[in-house]
Design an enzyme around this catalytic site. Structure first.
Site, short mmCIF file in Angstrom:
data_model
loop_
_atom_site.label_atom_id
_atom_site.label_comp_id
_atom_site.label_asym_id
_atom_site.label_seq_id
_atom_site.Cartn_x
_atom_site.Cartn_y
_atom_site.Cartn_z
CE LYS A 200 -3.51 2.48 2.49
NZ LYS A 200 -4.61 2.42 3.44
CE LYS A 255 -6.06 1.89 -0.39
NZ LYS A 255 -6.60 1.71 0.93
C1 PBG Z 1 -7.51 3.60 5.21
C2 PBG Z 1 -7.81 3.49 3.77
C3 PBG Z 1 -7.58 4.43 2.75
C4 PBG Z 1 -8.15 3.90 1.59
C5 PBG Z 1 -8.68 2.66 1.92
N1 PBG Z 1 -8.45 2.41 3.25
C6 PBG Z 1 -6.97 5.77 2.81
C7 PBG Z 1 -5.61 5.95 3.33
O1 PBG Z 1 -4.89 5.02 3.66
O2 PBG Z 1 -5.21 7.13 3.46
C8 PBG Z 1 -8.20 4.58 0.26
C9 PBG Z 1 -9.18 4.04 -0.72
C10 PBG Z 1 -9.49 4.94 -1.84
O3 PBG Z 1 -8.83 5.98 -2.05
O4 PBG Z 1 -10.43 4.62 -2.58
N2 PBG Z 1 -6.35 3.11 5.67
#
Ligand code: PBG
Length: 334
Positions: A200, A255
Site C-alpha cells: 500500500k 493499492k
Molecule cells: C484507510 C484506507 C484508505 C483507503 C482505503 N483504506 C486511505 C488511506 O490510507 O489514506 C483509500 C481508498 C481509496 O482511495 O479509494 N487506511
C-alpha cells in the site's frame, strides 16, 4: 517460440470480427472479479453524495441493504464496507474502533443476516476513528507501531465476531498480520480470511476517499509516508508481501492499482496466493472528471482501465465502478 514472418503471419487475421476477437481474448472480466466498496453512515433512509466522487454515495444501513440487493442481482460476490463516523465519535486513539456496537459492526450484522452469501471485506485500521486522520496511535509526529497493533488486534476480533468474512489490515504497521492471525486462531476464528494491504503506497490518489470518510486534514507534515510505501520502490513491495504471507495472509493487495501495475504483475509472478488490486478513489474521480467533461468515452475508458488491472494479474479488483461493469457484463456488452 516459432519464428513469424509476413505474409504467412498476418496478426490482423485474428482481429477481423468481434467474434474472433472475443474467442482469442486473453483477458475477460467476470462479475466475480469485482469487489464493490460502499460507504456507510448513521441514520435512516440516507443517501449522501460525495462531491469529489460523482455517482458514489454514503448510505445509511437500511440503504446499504438495498445496495447489497443490487450487488446480488448483478452477480457481485463481495463488497467492501467503510464507515464514515460522526465527528463526535472520533478521538485521538480511535476508541470507537473498539466499541462492539460501532457503526461498521452493526452494519456487518445486518448485511450478514439478510445476505449470508455476500462476502464482506473490512479495513482494519484506525483512520476513520481518529481525529488526526492517521491509521494508528500517535505520539507527537510519530505513529506508534506496536501500540497501534494492540488496538488493531482488538478491532480485527470485533469485526470477525460481527461477521466480517475478510479482514483487510490497511494500516501498514510492521508485524500486524502475524498478531492478528494469532488472535484469530486463539479465539476460534480459524476461517476468517486475511487480505493484507501488503503493498500500500503513500499515495495522492486517496484524496477523494478522505472526503468520503470525513477524514479531514491529516495531522503532521509527513502525510502517511512513515508507514505507507514510497512510490519509488519496487523490491520493497516484494519484502512486504513475503512478510505478510509468512505471518498468515491468505490474499495480498496492491493499492492504488493503475500507477502500480508493475507491482501487481511482479507479485503475481512470484507468489502463489491471490492478489487483489484496489482501483482507488482518485483513479475513479480522474476518470469520472474526464468523462463528465466529454474528454473520454465512458464505456471504453472505464473498461480499459479495469481490464488493464486484471491483465496485470489481479485476481479481483476493488472498484467503485463495480455495479456499472457488472451490469455491462450481465447485458453482454463486455
Ligand atoms: C484507510 C484506507 C484508505 C483507503 C482505503 N483504506 C486511505 C488511506 O490510507 O489514506 C483509500 C481508498 C481509496 O482511495 O479509494 N487506511
Amino acid at each position: 517460440m516459432t519464428p513469424r514472418q509476413f505474409p504467412a503471419t498476418r496478426l490482423r487475421r485474428l482481429r477481423r470480427t468481434p467474434a474472433i476477437r472475443s474467442v482469442v481474448a486473453e483477458t475477460n472480466l467476470h462479475q466475480s472479479d469485482l469487489i464493490w466498496p460502499l460507504f456507510v453512515i448513521e441514520g435512516d433512509n440516507l443517501k449522501q453524495p460525495i462531491g469529489s466522487m460523482p455517482g458514489v454515495f454514503r448510505y445509511s444501513i437500511d440503504q446499504i441493504l438495498r445496495q447489497c440487493e443490487t450487488a446480488v442481482l448483478l452477480g457481485i460476490q463481495m463488497i467492501a464496507l467503510f464507515p464514515k463516523l460522526e465527528s463526535d465519535k472520533k478521538d485521538a486513539v480511535g476508541s470507537d474502533a473498539l466499541n462492539p456496537n460501532t457503526l461498521i459492526c452493526r452494519c456487518l450484522k445486518e448485511v450478514k443476516a439478510k445476505f449470508p452469501n455476500l462476502m464482506i471485506i473490512c479495513d482494519v485500521a484506525l483512520d476513520p476513528y481518529t481525529t488526526h486522520g492517521h491509521d494508528g496511535i500517535i505520539d507527537g509526529e510519530e505513529i506508534l507501531n506496536d501500540k497501534t497493533i494492540e488496538s488493531l488486534v482488538k478491532q480485527a476480533l470485533l469485526l470477525a465476531q460481527a461477521g466480517c468474512d475478510i479482514l483487510a489490515p490497511s494500516d501498514m504497521m510492521d508485524g500486524r498480520i502475524g498478531k492478528i492471525r494469532n488472535a484469530l486462531e486463539e479465539n476460534g476464528y480459524h476461517d476468517t480470511i486475511i487480505s493484507s494491504y501488503a503493498a500500500k503506497y503513500a499515495s495522492a490518489f486517496y484524496g477523494p476517499f478522505r472526503e468520503a470518510v470525513g477524514a479531514g486534514k491529516l495531522a503532521g507534515n509527513s502525510g502517511k509516508s512513515t508507514y505507507q510505501m514510497d512510490s519509488r520502490n519496487y523490491r520493497e513491495a516484494i519484502s512486504e508481501v513475503s512478510l505478510d504471507i509468512t505471518e498468515g495472509a491468505d490474499i495480498v493487495m496492491v493499492k492504488p492499482a493503475m500507477p502500480y501495475l508493475d507491482i501487481i504483475k511482479e507479485i503475481n509472478n512470484r507468489f502463489d496466493i491471490p492478489c487483489f488490486a484496489y482501483q482507488v478513489s482518485g483513479e475513479y474521480s480522474m476518470l469520472m472528471a474526464a468523462i463528465e467533461n466529454g474528454w473520454l468515452s465512458e464505456d471504453a475508458a472505464i473498461t480499459e482501465a479495469i481490464l488493464g488491472i486484471k491483465r496485470a494479474g489481479a485476481c479481483a479488483i476493488l472498484t467503485y465502478f463495480a455495479p456499472l461493469i457488472a451490469q455491462k457484463i450481465q447485458d453482454g456488452q463486455i
